[in-house]
Design an enzyme around this catalytic site. Sequence first.
Site, short mmCIF file in Angstrom:
data_model
loop_
_atom_site.label_atom_id
_atom_site.label_comp_id
_atom_site.label_asym_id
_atom_site.label_seq_id
_atom_site.Cartn_x
_atom_site.Cartn_y
_atom_site.Cartn_z
N ARG A 170 0.83 -1.23 0.00
CA ARG A 170 0.00 0.00 0.00
C ARG A 170 0.86 1.27 0.00
NH1 ARG A 170 -2.88 -3.77 -0.59
NH2 ARG A 170 -5.05 -3.92 0.09
N1 EPU Z 1 -10.77 -11.59 9.74
C1 EPU Z 1 -11.44 -11.68 10.91
N2 EPU Z 1 -12.48 -10.82 11.15
C2 EPU Z 1 -12.85 -9.90 10.25
C3 EPU Z 1 -12.15 -9.78 9.03
C4 EPU Z 1 -11.11 -10.65 8.79
O1 EPU Z 1 -11.12 -12.49 11.74
O2 EPU Z 1 -13.79 -9.16 10.52
C5 EPU Z 1 -9.67 -12.51 9.47
C6 EPU Z 1 -10.00 -13.43 8.32
O3 EPU Z 1 -10.72 -14.55 8.74
C7 EPU Z 1 -8.61 -13.78 7.80
C8 EPU Z 1 -7.79 -12.54 8.10
O4 EPU Z 1 -8.54 -11.79 9.04
O5 EPU Z 1 -8.07 -14.85 8.50
C9 EPU Z 1 -7.51 -11.71 6.88
O6 EPU Z 1 -8.73 -11.29 6.30
P1 EPU Z 1 -8.94 -11.13 4.72
O7 EPU Z 1 -8.59 -12.40 4.04
O8 EPU Z 1 -10.30 -10.60 4.51
O9 EPU Z 1 -7.84 -10.11 4.26
P2 EPU Z 1 -7.46 -8.68 4.82
O10 EPU Z 1 -6.02 -8.74 5.19
O11 EPU Z 1 -8.41 -8.20 5.85
C10 EPU Z 1 -6.63 -7.72 2.56
C11 EPU Z 1 -6.70 -6.34 1.99
C12 EPU Z 1 -7.99 -6.18 1.18
C13 EPU Z 1 -8.06 -7.26 0.12
C14 EPU Z 1 -8.00 -8.63 0.82
C15 EPU Z 1 -8.06 -9.80 -0.14
C16 EPU Z 1 -5.62 -4.76 3.51
C17 EPU Z 1 -5.81 -3.76 4.58
N3 EPU Z 1 -6.71 -5.35 3.07
O12 EPU Z 1 -7.66 -7.80 3.53
O13 EPU Z 1 -7.93 -4.93 0.56
O14 EPU Z 1 -9.24 -7.16 -0.63
O15 EPU Z 1 -6.78 -8.71 1.57
O16 EPU Z 1 -6.95 -9.84 -0.96
O17 EPU Z 1 -4.49 -4.98 3.05
C18 EPU Z 1 -8.46 -2.62 0.74
O18 EPU Z 1 -7.26 -2.43 0.76
O19 EPU Z 1 -9.30 -1.69 0.73
C19 EPU Z 1 -8.93 -4.00 0.72
C20 EPU Z 1 -10.21 -4.32 0.84
#
Ligand code: EPU
Length: 292
Positions: A170
């Site tokens: 990012r």
């Molecule tokens: N999780 C929870 N509770 C929640 C949300 C997530 O426990 O409410 C856990 C999930 O179960 C998982 C882990 O957190 O084990 C990671 O969650 P997720 O796979 O949804 O990925 P993320 O790291 O939260 C990142 C990017 C997203 C992108 C997704 C998928 C960041 C801040 N976010 O999310 O990007 O779509 O991976 O590739 O890097 C964005 O930047 O606006 C965005 C949506």
Amino acid sequence: MSSLDDFREITQRDKPLAPYTWLKVGGAAEYFIEPRHPDELAHVIRCCHENQIPMRVLGGGSNVLVRDDGVSGVVLRMAGEEFSKIAVDETTVRSGAGALLSNLISQSVSEGLAGLESLAGIPGTVGGALRGNAGGRSGDIGQFVKSVTVLTAKGEQFTRSEDELAFAYRFSSINELAILEATFELQPDDPDEITRRMRKLWIMKKATQPLTFQSAGCMFKNPRGMSAGTLIDQVGLKGTRIGEAEISDRHANFVVTTEGAKSDDVLRLIDRTRAKVAEQFGVDLKLEIEIW
Ligand code: EPU
């Protein structure tokens, strides 16, 4: 010396910005200017520079929270088709910064060029995606960039090649005022195969993110080695509501807004989240969205 009066045709005063952002909240831009082509954009920028008028460039509005007071000075929007042309030459794709990222992805895929499909489902423009090195678990836009053409705050244009650019999680080193266009180097592949990969990703996203709601995607960056969503979830903030803004029940790193929401509702949710996560885990969450 030129004045903003010279650009009356393309200028709107006190233009509400909420409709241009995904969160649909916040105030107006003092001057909202939509140049029709890159030369006109450079003229506007030089005029603002001479007159010391602050400028901001709005992309797709998917990563911006506009304060309720609005924005003083000029907000530039590269909406014209001159800013959104996409051209494919063998494995190189050239795209205007104003093009939607989704259009760049679908054109590349239909030409049998792989790489960018990993970004499927990310909203916004190519310019915005480059600025913040948009991406997800399966890659980010920076890794495909060959060159980026920018305009400085003085209205000077130049092109930076891959080896003069740095991308990280990012983060991009592009810090000039406006991005005009970029070229990407992609890999030839079977369009059906690329589409299949893209569909899979899309299904996963739909299952974990509140994509049909008004939101700016993830609010906070993931702290190194951690997930912001998990941290916010674990402090029990899912579903917390202030005014018409709410921490999504589906994914805790998303704030969703409903009709009548104020920017201040979102800002208070951000503050509450940061405070709670700092108190419980000693982690200082950094915003991924920009606050104007
Ligand atoms: N999780 C929870 N509770 C929640 C949300 C997530 O426990 O409410 C856990 C999930 O179960 C998982 C882990 O957190 O084990 C990671 O969650 P997720 O796979 O949804 O990925 P993320 O790291 O939260 C990142 C990017 C997203 C992108 C997704 C998928 C960041 C801040 N976010 O999310 O990007 O779509 O991976 O590739 O890097 C964005 O930047 O606006 C965005 C949506």
